[in-house]
Design an enzyme around this catalytic site. Structure first.
Site, PDB file in Angstrom:
ATOM      1  N   ALA A 122      36.807  35.743  35.411  1.00  0.00           N
ATOM      2  CA  ALA A 122      37.887  35.257  34.550  1.00  0.00           C
ATOM      3  C   ALA A 122      38.932  34.515  35.366  1.00  0.00           C
ATOM      4  O   ALA A 122      39.174  34.830  36.535  1.00  0.00           O
ATOM      5  CB  ALA A 122      38.538  36.422  33.805  1.00  0.00           C
ATOM      6  N   CYS A 123      39.538  33.518  34.742  1.00  0.00           N
ATOM      7  CA  CYS A 123      40.646  32.789  35.365  1.00  0.00           C
ATOM      8  C   CYS A 123      41.602  32.330  34.278  1.00  0.00           C
ATOM      9  O   CYS A 123      41.473  32.718  33.112  1.00  0.00           O
ATOM     10  CB  CYS A 123      40.149  31.623  36.212  1.00  0.00           C
ATOM     11  SG  CYS A 123      39.411  30.273  35.285  1.00  0.00           S
ATOM     12  N   ASP A 124      42.540  31.497  34.649  1.00  0.00           N
ATOM     13  CA  ASP A 124      43.603  31.083  33.744  1.00  0.00           C
ATOM     14  C   ASP A 124      43.048  30.411  32.493  1.00  0.00           C
ATOM     15  O   ASP A 124      43.372  30.759  31.374  1.00  0.00           O
ATOM     16  CB  ASP A 124      44.539  30.134  34.491  1.00  0.00           C
ATOM     17  CG  ASP A 124      45.797  29.832  33.710  1.00  0.00           C
ATOM     18  OD1 ASP A 124      46.272  30.730  33.007  1.00  0.00           O
ATOM     19  OD2 ASP A 124      46.297  28.705  33.803  1.00  0.00           O
TER      20      ASP A 124
ATOM     21  N   SER B 229      36.743  30.245  37.657  1.00  0.00           N
ATOM     22  CA  SER B 229      35.869  31.314  37.167  1.00  0.00           C
ATOM     23  C   SER B 229      34.457  30.798  36.922  1.00  0.00           C
ATOM     24  O   SER B 229      33.473  31.506  37.166  1.00  0.00           O
ATOM     25  CB  SER B 229      36.438  31.931  35.883  1.00  0.00           C
ATOM     26  OG  SER B 229      36.494  30.971  34.851  1.00  0.00           O
TER      27      SER B 229
END
Length: 483
Positions: free
Chosen positions: A394-396, A402
Site C-alpha cells: 500500500a502507498c499514498d 506500491s
C-alpha cells in the site's frame, strides 16, 4: 498485528497529524488519478489547436473552453462523490458541481473537489437515516426523489453561497502566488515542496493547489509553470546520481535502479528513503527544485497539463511549442545543482563508511535473531505459522511505489516457486480487510493503522531490496518448504 516500529511511531502526536494530512492528500489524489487521462486529452487539444499551439485551428479550439469548464470539474465531482457515497453520491456530487460551474467565472476544480465529496456525504447520511424505514414497494420512488430534492437544494447552495466563497478563496491564493511570480520569489516554493514530498504530503500541494491554478492559467496562456514547481524529476535524479557515486555501498548498489524507475517511470517515492537516510541531503533537492523553477521562469516555460506520473516522458509529451528548451534546461539545471549539493554533503559526512558498516551489522544481527527465534520456536513445539494467502502493498495513491513493490515481490515469489499467495497493490484506505500482511513505507504506518490496527503491518524503508522484504520472503519460503 503491528510491528514495534509501527507502535513506536503511533505514540508520536506529530506522526498522527502527519498521517491525517497524508490521508487527505491520498483522498485528493484518488479523486484526480482516475481522471488524469481526461486532463491529458484536454492538454493535447490545447497544445495543438489554440492560437499559440502547434497547429492553430479556430474550429477545433472551441473544444478547449467547454472541456475545462464542464467536463473536468464534473469528472472530479463525480469521482469524489462516488468515493464517499457510491453511485448515488456520484450523482449528488455532479448535481452540486453544476451549481458551481454555472455561477463561477473560473474553472471550478477546487470547488468540484469539495462539493463532490460533500454531495456524497449528504446522500450517505440521508440513506443511513432512512435505512429499514422505507415501506415495501416505495424504495425506487424514495431513492429517486431523495436525490432529486436534496440535489436541488445542494445545487442552489453551491450556486449562491459555496461557489462565490470558493472563487474568492481561489482568487486570494492566486494573487498570493502571482505575487511570488512577479517578485521573482517563486523558487522559494521549493522550501515547502521538497520536504512535503519526502513526507508523502506532495499530493496535498500538487493536486490541491498547483494543478487547479495551472489549469486556469493554461486556458489563457496555453501553458503554466505551476505544473512544474513540484513535479520536476530533476532534483530527485541529482540526489540519486550523487548516491550512486558517493553513497555507502548499499546506496551505490540500489540507486542506479531507483534512477531508472524515478526518472523514466515517474515514481518519485523511490528517492524519498535516500533523503530520510541522511536528512541533510534535503538541502540538495531543495536547491535543485529552486534552481529548476528559476530556470523555468527565465525561459518562460511551462506545461499544458499536470504530468502524472512525474516522468521525463510525461514532461516532454506535455510541453507546448516554444517551451522545449526551457523545460529541458529546467530539468537539467535542477539535476546538476541537486547532484553537486548532495555530493558535497555526502563527501563531508565522515560517517558514511561507519553507517554502511552499522547497516550491514544491523542486517546480519536481524538475520541472526530471526534464526534464533526460529530455533526457539521449533524447540517449544509451537503451533505452525499462520498460512499467508494475501499480501497487500500500500502507498499514498496505490499506483506508484506500491505497484512497483508488489510487482517486484511477486516475481521473487515466482522465482522461489511459492504459489497460492496473492500480492497486489492498493491505496492505503482500499486495502482488503482479509489481507494477511500489509506492506507500507515506514512514514505511512500511522495512516495504515488508522484503518488496519489489528493487521500485521511490515514497515519498510525502500520498496526495492529492503531487508524486511527479504526476511518476509525467507519466512514464506520456509513455510512453503514445510507444507
Amino acid at each position: 498485528m503491528s510491528t514495534p516500529l509501527a507502535q513506536a511511531e503511533t505514540s508520536a502526536p506529530k506522526s498522527s497529524a502527519r498521517a491525517k494530512v497524508q490521508a487527505f492528500g491520498g483522498f485528493l489524489t484518488n479523486m484526480v488519478l482516475p481522471n488524469i487521462g481526461a486532463f491529458i486529452a484536454w492538454g493535447i487539444v490545447t497544445a495543438l489547436f489554440i492560437p499559440t499551439g502547434w497547429i492553430p485551428n479556430e474550429y477545433m479550439a472551441e473544444l478547449v473552453g467547454p472541456t475545462i469548464d464542464y467536463l473536468l470539474p464534473l469528472l472530479l465531482a463525480y469521482t469524489g462523490g462516488r468515493m464517499v457515497g457510491g453511485q448515488r453520491g456520484a450523482v449528488m456530487g455532479s448535481i452540486g458541481a453544476m451549481g458551481l460551474i454555472i455561477g463561477a467565472d473560473i474553472p471550478m476544480f477546487l470547488g468540484a473537489m469539495i462539493i463532490g465529496p460533500l454531495g456524497g456525504l449528504l446522500i450517505k447520511k440521508f440513506d443511513s437515516l432512512i435505512e429499514h424505514k422505507i415501506p415495501a414497494g416505495f424504495e425506487m420512488i424514495i431513492n429517486n426523489f431523495s436525490i432529486g430534492i436534496l440535489g436541488f437544494f445542494l445545487m442552489l447552495l453551491s450556486y449562491t453561497v459555496i461557489g462565490p466563497v470558493i472563487e474568492a478563496a481561489n482568487g486570494g491564493v492566486t494573487v498570493a502566488i502571482e505575487a511570488l511570480v512577479a517578485t521573482g520569489f517563486l523558487p522559494l516554493l521549493s522550501l515547502i515542496n521538497e520536504p512535503a514530498k519526502v513526507l508523502f504530503l506532495n499530493n496535498v500541494i500538487d493536486q490541491g493547489i498547483y494543478y487547479p491554478l495551472g489549469l486556469q492559467e493554461s486556458v489563457n496562456a496555453g501553458k503554466s509553470i505551476y505544473f512544474t514547481v513540484a513535479s520536476n524529476p530533476g532534483p530527485g535524479l541529482g540526489l540519486l546520481l550523487a548516491y550512486t557515486f558517493f553513497g555507502n555501498k548499499i546506496a551505490r548498489r540500489t540507486a542506479p535502479g531507483a534512477i531508472v524507475i524515478h526518472f523514466f517511470g515517474g515514481i518519485h517515492e523511490l528517492y524519498f528513503p535516500y533523503v530520510l537516510m541522511k536528512p541533510l541531503t534535503i538541502l540538495g533537492v531543495i536547491a535543485g527544485g529552486m534552481s529548476g523553477i528559476a530556470t523555468f521562469q527565465l525561459f518562460d516555460a511551462g506545461l499544458v497539463a499536470g504530468p502524472s506520473p512525474g516522468s521525463i516522458f510525461a514532461y516532454l509529451a506535455l510541453t507546448p511549442r516554444g517551451s522545449f528548451i526551457g523545460i529541458i534546461a529546467g530539468v537539467l539545471v535542477a539535476t546538476i545543482v541537486s547532484f553537486i549539493v548532495t555530493s558535497i554533503i555526502l563527501k563531508l559526512d565522515r560517517r558514511s563508511d561507519q553507517d554502511d558498516d552499522a547497516l550491514n551489522e544491523s542486517i546480519e544481527k536481524s538475520k541472526s535473531m530471526k534464526a534464533e527465534g526460529k530455533q526457539a520456536f521449533a524447540s517449544e513445539e509451537a503451533a505452525p505459522a499462520k498460512e499467508v494467502s494475501k499480501i497487500s502493498f500500500a502507498c499514498d495513491a496505490g499506483a506508484g511505489s506500491s505497484a512497483l513493490g508488489a510487482t517486484t515481490f511477486r516475481k521473487k515469489l515466482s522465482k522461489q516457486n511459492i504459489d497460492g499467495i496473492e500480492v497486489k497493490h492498493y491505496r492505503i484506505e482500499d486495502v482488503p480487510t482479509d489481507s494477511d500482511i500489509i506492506v507500507v513505507h515506514k512514514n505511512l504506518v500511522d495512516r495504515t493503522e488508522m484503518s488496519f490496527k489489528d493487521h500485521e503491518i511490515i514497515a519498510i524503508d525502500n520498496y526495492i531490496g529492503d531487508p524486511k522484504l527479504e526476511d518476509l520472503l525467507d519466512r514464506l519460503k520456509k513455510t512453503n518448504e514445510a507444507s
